[in-house]
Design a protein around this motif. Structure first.
Motif, PDB file in Angstrom:
ATOM      1  N   ALA A  31       0.833  -1.204   0.000  1.00 34.18           N
ATOM      2  CA  ALA A  31       0.000   0.000   0.000  1.00 34.18           C
ATOM      3  C   ALA A  31       0.867   1.252   0.000  1.00 34.18           C
ATOM      4  CB  ALA A  31      -0.932  -0.010   1.207  1.00 34.18           C
ATOM      5  N   ALA A  61      -0.371   4.862  -0.274  1.00 32.72           N
ATOM      6  CA  ALA A  61      -1.244   4.815   0.898  1.00 32.72           C
ATOM      7  C   ALA A  61      -0.396   4.645   2.157  1.00 32.72           C
ATOM      8  CB  ALA A  61      -2.253   3.682   0.751  1.00 32.72           C
ATOM      9  N   THR A 101      -0.624   5.601   5.205  1.00 35.84           N
ATOM     10  CA  THR A 101      -1.234   5.332   6.509  1.00 35.84           C
ATOM     11  C   THR A 101      -1.254   3.849   6.836  1.00 35.84           C
ATOM     12  OG1 THR A 101      -2.715   7.086   5.828  1.00 35.84           O
ATOM     13  CG2 THR A 101      -3.189   6.008   7.910  1.00 35.84           C
ATOM     14  N   MET A 102      -1.537   3.023   5.825  1.00 32.02           N
ATOM     15  CA  MET A 102      -1.622   1.571   6.045  1.00 32.02           C
ATOM     16  C   MET A 102      -0.377   1.044   6.721  1.00 32.02           C
ATOM     17  SD  MET A 102      -4.331   0.279   5.300  1.00 32.02           S
ATOM     18  CE  MET A 102      -3.953  -1.422   5.548  1.00 32.02           C
ATOM     19  N   TYR A 151      -8.254  -2.219   8.517  1.00 34.33           N
ATOM     20  CA  TYR A 151      -7.464  -2.132   7.269  1.00 34.33           C
ATOM     21  C   TYR A 151      -8.409  -2.033   6.081  1.00 34.33           C
ATOM     22  CZ  TYR A 151      -4.099  -4.663  10.282  1.00 34.33           C
ATOM     23  OH  TYR A 151      -3.315  -5.099  11.295  1.00 34.33           O
ATOM     24  N   LEU A 157      -9.937   1.190   5.266  1.00 33.08           N
ATOM     25  CA  LEU A 157      -9.066   2.156   4.600  1.00 33.08           C
ATOM     26  C   LEU A 157      -8.911   1.878   3.109  1.00 33.08           C
ATOM     27  CD1 LEU A 157      -6.214   2.540   7.221  1.00 33.08           C
ATOM     28  CD2 LEU A 157      -7.665   4.360   6.378  1.00 33.08           C
ATOM     29  N   LEU A 158      -8.998   0.623   2.702  1.00 29.24           N
ATOM     30  CA  LEU A 158      -8.621   0.302   1.315  1.00 29.24           C
ATOM     31  C   LEU A 158      -9.715  -0.319   0.452  1.00 29.24           C
ATOM     32  CD1 LEU A 158      -4.992  -1.132   1.612  1.00 29.24           C
ATOM     33  CD2 LEU A 158      -5.690   1.110   0.838  1.00 29.24           C
ATOM     34  N   ASN A 167     -11.806   2.069  -1.285  1.00 26.36           N
ATOM     35  CA  ASN A 167     -11.124   3.334  -1.541  1.00 26.36           C
ATOM     36  C   ASN A 167     -10.932   3.519  -3.057  1.00 26.36           C
ATOM     37  OD1 ASN A 167      -8.997   5.154  -2.012  1.00 26.36           O
ATOM     38  ND2 ASN A 167      -8.143   4.803   0.005  1.00 26.36           N
ATOM     39  N   ILE A 210      -9.129   5.469  -4.928  1.00 25.11           N
ATOM     40  CA  ILE A 210      -7.759   5.536  -5.455  1.00 25.11           C
ATOM     41  C   ILE A 210      -7.157   4.127  -5.486  1.00 25.11           C
ATOM     42  CG2 ILE A 210      -5.486   6.569  -5.143  1.00 25.11           C
ATOM     43  CD1 ILE A 210      -6.877   8.742  -3.452  1.00 25.11           C
ATOM     44  N   TRP A 211      -7.375   3.396  -4.405  1.00 26.83           N
ATOM     45  CA  TRP A 211      -6.861   2.013  -4.324  1.00 26.83           C
ATOM     46  C   TRP A 211      -7.448   1.156  -5.445  1.00 26.83           C
ATOM     47  CZ3 TRP A 211      -2.960  -0.472  -2.265  1.00 26.83           C
ATOM     48  CH2 TRP A 211      -3.022  -1.849  -2.068  1.00 26.83           C
ATOM     49  N   ARG A 249      -5.867   1.969  -8.755  1.00 25.45           N
ATOM     50  CA  ARG A 249      -4.481   1.522  -8.894  1.00 25.45           C
ATOM     51  C   ARG A 249      -4.341   0.002  -8.964  1.00 25.45           C
ATOM     52  NH1 ARG A 249       0.039   4.454  -8.115  1.00 25.45           N
ATOM     53  NH2 ARG A 249       0.841   2.806  -9.416  1.00 25.45           N
TER      54      ARG A 249
END
Lengths: 404, 155
Positions: free
Chosen positions: A132, A137, A139-140, A199, A202-203, A206, A208-209, A212
């Motif tokens: 990540a 990312a 923060t992960m 976790y 957050l992803l 998400n 953006i995640w 990508r």
């Protein structure tokens, strides 16, 4: 720069087309997760060809194994996949036990399952944080490494070391786990499902995640099988193959757990598969803690297993006995065996050939990460250069095991 | 060890199909192996992959073992696995110091890197391999480290 500068190799592959740009990534690059070097030929931002270059961490482990007793090789297995040394410890011990034709007691089997699943969670936490981070990312990374410290504290309490665990012995484990330690694992097991939810918050959804990872680095089931890919990368391509189910060892057949599979075979599916694997590992740990039996943790065979340390310090016979096993080792019957275990990266196999001596005549290490990494070229050619780090991160190679 | 144990149906089928190509077969600890005539390596491996009754769809590993006192001295060892039958098979062929033996890259992509490593470590040449270079040792290295005559220390 001296004469061994890798520039020659860079130039060598850049000859085909005059309009392309060749760039060198690694071996010291934060997103190659170790000393992997990748030479990329680019047309604009599109990867035209990808040439991985390995061997920077090659220590000749297979040669070393031929010159060590079976017990002496266990510390080397720590240094293969250094993110999950316990899993490799168990794999090698099982291979030698297979050669000897012995089985360890029930308590030891459960302890080994606990070790393997702790190792899986620890390895996946590192993968999640770093892959990540590679995609921005940040923060992960802090969340997963905080929990990974907790996991490392547990491993340190059990084995005395965070990384160089060397916890297994042929025919058992170095020492039993204390009830207090099992209670601390219980606290970890109880907390982890909530942490994994965090976790995912957050992803998993998400935007953006998703942009990508979805559709990036696609690997079809047929290609994955052809490349010899195993572990989460294979399962993300839709093949439900897990050594713990196919050829259960250490009593894995007694646990109720699912093998998560993906459908697309892209970076996002590998993410989902590993997240679910962590949940399944937590469930296996939960069952193991509930069912761990009492009794001995080592085989009762003084020819193979070291005597207890307090006895060694008090009794002459035990001291001599310890001395003989440590210095001379023990012989395995002539024969050959291939024993595979499901380590966090995939199928780790030891192919041992014995001529009846105290060292293996040949010790082949079938590395999961090596075979998984061989599919990198296929994944990135034709894709954008920015996605190369996503693909490498999702393969989760550990160069200690790739190069051996 | 040199007799087949129960559960070696794949080896029996292989022996029935390629009577003259299977020179030896055996079992140890419920794992079965067959030695194949090196000249027919690719043909036999291809049949094992494609025939429905064997269906070995994955090449798990290719490596070698060096036996300097034997003739021929190098034993190529391939581990096959069938997902549909959950069954493994160890296939061997005996070749000279530098091989040659046919590459399995036309059948499985995993042969690529594993054969390069076998070439790097033992010096065996795989004919038909698209890119037979060293993979772990440096390109200018001259020896093949896993051959038995090479000592662990050179001091």
């Amino acid at each position: 720069m001296n004469g061994t500068c890798p520039r020659e190799a860079v130039i060598e592959i850049a000859t085909e087309r005059p309009d392309t740009l060749t760039i060198n990534m690694g071996p010291s690059h934060p997103a190659t997760h170790g000393v992997l070097r990748v030479v990329l030929e680019l047309d604009g931002e599109t990867v035209v060809s990808c040439r991985p270059d390995l061997g920077f961490l090659h220590r000749g482990m297979e040669k070393i194994a031929e010159n060590r007793t079976y017990l002496q090789f266990i510390p080397y297995t720590d240094r293969m996949d250094y993110l999950s040394p316990l899993a490799a410890n168990v794999g090698f011990a099982l291979a030698v036990e297979g050669l000897l034709g012995i089985e360890v007691p029930a308590r030891c089997q459960v302890l080994r399952v606990i070790c393997c699943e702790l190792a899986r969670i620890g390895s996946h936490l590192v993968w999640l944080g770093t892959s990540a981070l590679d995609l921005g990312a940040a923060t992960m990374f802090f969340h997963t490494f905080k929990d990974r410290e907790w996991h490392y504290d547990l491993i340190e309490d059990l084995t005395g070391a965070r990384l160089t665990t060397s916890y297994t012995r042929v025919g058992g484990v170095a020492h039993d786990a204390t009830p207090e330690w099992l209670k601390r694992v219980r606290a970890f097991v109880d907390a982890m499902p909530g942490r994994i939810d965090d976790y995912e918050a957050l992803l998993t959804k998400n935007t953006i995640w998703l942009k990508r990872t979805q559709g990036i680095g696609r690997l079809s089931a047929a290609d994955a099988l052809s490349f010899g890919v195993t572990g989460p990368v294979l399962r993300a391509s839709g093949v439900s193959y897990d050594v713990r189910k196919a050829k259960p060892y250490s009593g894995y057949q007694n646990y109720d757990f699912e093998v998560p599979v993906g459908t697309e075979g892209d970076v996002y599916d590998r993410y989902l598969v590993r997240i679910e694997e962590m949940r399944q590992s937590v469930s296996i740990l939960d069952q193991a803690l509930k069912t761990i039996p009492g009794g001995p943790v080592n085989v009762d065979d003084p020819k193979i297993f070291l005597p207890e340390k307090p006895k060694v310090l008090r009794s002459m016979e035990e001291l001599i006995h310890q001395f003989m096993i440590v210095t001379e080792g023990f012989a395995c019957p002539a024969g050959e065996i291939y024993v595979a275990t499901e380590v966090p990266k995939g199928e780790l196999g030891f192919y041992l050939v014995s001529e009846g001596g105290k060292s293996p005549y040949r010790c082949r290490i079938r590395s999961s990460a090596f075979n998984n990494l061989s599919s990198l070229k296929h994944q990135v050619e034709g894709e954008l250069v920015a996605d190369v780090v996503a693909c490498i991160g999702s393969i989760d190679p550990v160069m200690g095991e790739v190069d051996r | 060890m040199r007799t087949l144990a129960e559960g070696a149906q794949a080896v029996l089928k292989l022996q029935a199909r390629f009577k003259d190509a299977v020179t030896e077969a055996g079992s140890f600890r419920d794992q079965h192996w067959a030695v194949i005539d090196a000249k027919r390596w690719l043909e036999v491996a291809g049949w094992l992959r494609d025939d429905e009754s064997t269906d070995y769809n994955v090449l798990v590993d290719i490596t070698a073992v060096h036996w300097p006192h034997r003739d021929p001295p190098v034993e190529i060892v391939a581990h096959l696995y069938s997902h549909s039958r959950n069954d493994g098979l160890r296939l061997k062929a005996r070749v000279g110091d530098a091989g040659p033996i046919a590459s399995l890259t036309p059948l499985w992509k995993s042969a690529d890197w594993n054969e390069r490593e076998t070439f790097d470590m033992f010096g065996v040449v795989f004919t038909g391999h698209p890119d037979l270079r060293r993979i772990l040792m440096p390109d200018d290295y001259t020896d093949h480290p896993l051959r038995k005559e090479l000592p662990l220390y050179r001091g």
